[in-house]
Motif scaffolding. Sequence first.
Motif, PDB file in Angstrom:
ATOM      1  N   UNK A 175      -5.529   4.449  23.529  1.00  0.00           N
ATOM      2  CA  UNK A 175      -4.666   5.232  22.656  1.00  0.00           C
ATOM      3  C   UNK A 175      -3.714   4.335  21.869  1.00  0.00           C
ATOM      4  N   UNK A 176      -3.028   3.439  22.550  1.00  0.00           N
ATOM      5  CA  UNK A 176      -2.078   2.556  21.863  1.00  0.00           C
ATOM      6  C   UNK A 176      -2.798   1.690  20.825  1.00  0.00           C
ATOM      7  N   UNK A 177      -3.931   1.166  21.192  1.00  0.00           N
ATOM      8  CA  UNK A 177      -4.689   0.359  20.234  1.00  0.00           C
ATOM      9  C   UNK A 177      -5.269   1.214  19.112  1.00  0.00           C
ATOM     10  N   UNK A 178      -5.577   2.463  19.429  1.00  0.00           N
ATOM     11  CA  UNK A 178      -6.053   3.392  18.405  1.00  0.00           C
ATOM     12  C   UNK A 178      -4.970   3.698  17.384  1.00  0.00           C
ATOM     13  N   UNK A 179      -3.715   3.800  17.847  1.00  0.00           N
ATOM     14  CA  UNK A 179      -2.586   4.011  16.927  1.00  0.00           C
ATOM     15  C   UNK A 179      -2.469   2.833  15.959  1.00  0.00           C
ATOM     16  N   UNK A 180      -2.548   1.635  16.509  1.00  0.00           N
ATOM     17  CA  UNK A 180      -2.462   0.436  15.670  1.00  0.00           C
ATOM     18  C   UNK A 180      -3.602   0.404  14.661  1.00  0.00           C
ATOM     19  N   UNK A 181      -4.806   0.727  15.109  1.00  0.00           N
ATOM     20  CA  UNK A 181      -5.966   0.712  14.216  1.00  0.00           C
ATOM     21  C   UNK A 181      -5.837   1.780  13.133  1.00  0.00           C
ATOM     22  N   UNK A 182      -5.356   2.958  13.504  1.00  0.00           N
ATOM     23  CA  UNK A 182      -5.193   4.037  12.524  1.00  0.00           C
ATOM     24  C   UNK A 182      -4.194   3.625  11.448  1.00  0.00           C
ATOM     25  N   UNK A 183      -3.123   2.969  11.856  1.00  0.00           N
ATOM     26  CA  UNK A 183      -2.120   2.537  10.882  1.00  0.00           C
ATOM     27  C   UNK A 183      -2.684   1.446   9.965  1.00  0.00           C
ATOM     28  N   UNK A 184      -3.370   0.473  10.526  1.00  0.00           N
ATOM     29  CA  UNK A 184      -3.936  -0.617   9.736  1.00  0.00           C
ATOM     30  C   UNK A 184      -4.998  -0.086   8.771  1.00  0.00           C
ATOM     31  N   UNK A 185      -5.794   0.869   9.218  1.00  0.00           N
ATOM     32  CA  UNK A 185      -6.879   1.404   8.409  1.00  0.00           C
ATOM     33  C   UNK A 185      -6.445   2.552   7.497  1.00  0.00           C
ATOM     34  N   UNK A 186      -5.185   2.964   7.567  1.00  0.00           N
ATOM     35  CA  UNK A 186      -4.687   4.080   6.755  1.00  0.00           C
ATOM     36  C   UNK A 186      -4.756   3.696   5.279  1.00  0.00           C
ATOM     37  N   UNK A 187      -5.537   4.412   4.477  1.00  0.00           N
ATOM     38  CA  UNK A 187      -5.770   3.994   3.092  1.00  0.00           C
ATOM     39  C   UNK A 187      -4.524   3.977   2.203  1.00  0.00           C
ATOM     40  N   UNK A 188      -3.495   4.727   2.543  1.00  0.00           N
ATOM     41  CA  UNK A 188      -2.292   4.771   1.701  1.00  0.00           C
ATOM     42  C   UNK A 188      -1.196   3.834   2.192  1.00  0.00           C
ATOM     43  N   UNK A 189      -1.469   3.096   3.254  1.00  0.00           N
ATOM     44  CA  UNK A 189      -0.472   2.173   3.801  1.00  0.00           C
ATOM     45  C   UNK A 189      -0.042   1.174   2.730  1.00  0.00           C
ATOM     46  N   UNK A 190       1.248   1.075   2.513  1.00  0.00           N
ATOM     47  CA  UNK A 190       1.784   0.148   1.537  1.00  0.00           C
ATOM     48  C   UNK A 190       1.723   0.645   0.098  1.00  0.00           C
ATOM     49  N   UNK A 191       1.291   1.879  -0.098  1.00  0.00           N
ATOM     50  CA  UNK A 191       1.182   2.415  -1.462  1.00  0.00           C
ATOM     51  C   UNK A 191       2.556   2.731  -2.032  1.00  0.00           C
ATOM     52  N   UNK A 192       2.740   2.370  -3.287  1.00  0.00           N
ATOM     53  CA  UNK A 192       3.976   2.648  -4.017  1.00  0.00           C
ATOM     54  C   UNK A 192       3.636   3.463  -5.251  1.00  0.00           C
ATOM     55  N   UNK A 193       4.540   4.357  -5.606  1.00  0.00           N
ATOM     56  CA  UNK A 193       4.341   5.244  -6.746  1.00  0.00           C
ATOM     57  C   UNK A 193       5.591   5.220  -7.617  1.00  0.00           C
ATOM     58  N   UNK A 194       5.414   5.576  -8.877  1.00  0.00           N
ATOM     59  CA  UNK A 194       6.543   5.583  -9.812  1.00  0.00           C
ATOM     60  C   UNK A 194       7.375   6.852  -9.712  1.00  0.00           C
ATOM     61  N   UNK A 195       6.919   7.826  -8.917  1.00  0.00           N
ATOM     62  CA  UNK A 195       7.710   9.035  -8.700  1.00  0.00           C
ATOM     63  C   UNK A 195       7.343   9.643  -7.354  1.00  0.00           C
ATOM     64  N   UNK A 196       8.233  10.452  -6.827  1.00  0.00           N
ATOM     65  CA  UNK A 196       7.950  11.138  -5.572  1.00  0.00           C
ATOM     66  C   UNK A 196       6.820  12.147  -5.774  1.00  0.00           C
ATOM     67  N   UNK A 197       6.797  12.756  -6.945  1.00  0.00           N
ATOM     68  CA  UNK A 197       5.750  13.706  -7.294  1.00  0.00           C
ATOM     69  C   UNK A 197       4.364  13.066  -7.195  1.00  0.00           C
ATOM     70  N   UNK A 198       4.215  11.888  -7.779  1.00  0.00           N
ATOM     71  CA  UNK A 198       2.934  11.176  -7.748  1.00  0.00           C
ATOM     72  C   UNK A 198       2.564  10.791  -6.321  1.00  0.00           C
ATOM     73  N   UNK A 199       3.551  10.432  -5.523  1.00  0.00           N
ATOM     74  CA  UNK A 199       3.319  10.076  -4.124  1.00  0.00           C
ATOM     75  C   UNK A 199       2.792  11.284  -3.352  1.00  0.00           C
TER      76      UNK A 199
END
Length: 140
Positions: free
Chosen positions: A62-86
């Motif tokens: 489970x703990x390693x699955x959490x880490x993997x889910x976060x690393x593999x999360x496609x939106x991780x580190x994504x930035x947007x020019x507005x909250x609406x776009x996010x």
Amino acid sequence: MRRIDPVLAPAALLLALVLILSLAGCGGRGGLSHVATDPLMRACQKRCQQDDEYGVLTRNGCMRGCEAAQVRFPLRGSHYLSEEACVKGVDALNVEEQLRSMNTYCEDTWVNIHSRKGCKDAAQAFYDAMGEHLCRTDAR
């Protein structure tokens, strides 16, 4: 060759930038925004801290699955020019596809059935928390 008036060049550049941002739909309200994964990780880790026999047996996966889910999360580190776009970006994420991908990852990574199940539970808990507000305003 035609020369550009040095007084008009900055104004033309600014106008072009405003036009590009407005056409891209990025100039909305809310300012710069990014996707935060901390609510997803908290939900995932809470599942891993289950204090019964099943929780103890599946904790490592489970703990390693959490880490993997976060690393593999496609939106991780994504930035947007507005909250609406996010918010639109988060809403557009295909959660079912991400869960299928994580389940395949768990099957391929773990031989031990308890670790495999813990990993799958982690992915489910991680993506079940998608309903929480993940878009944060950037402090700049």
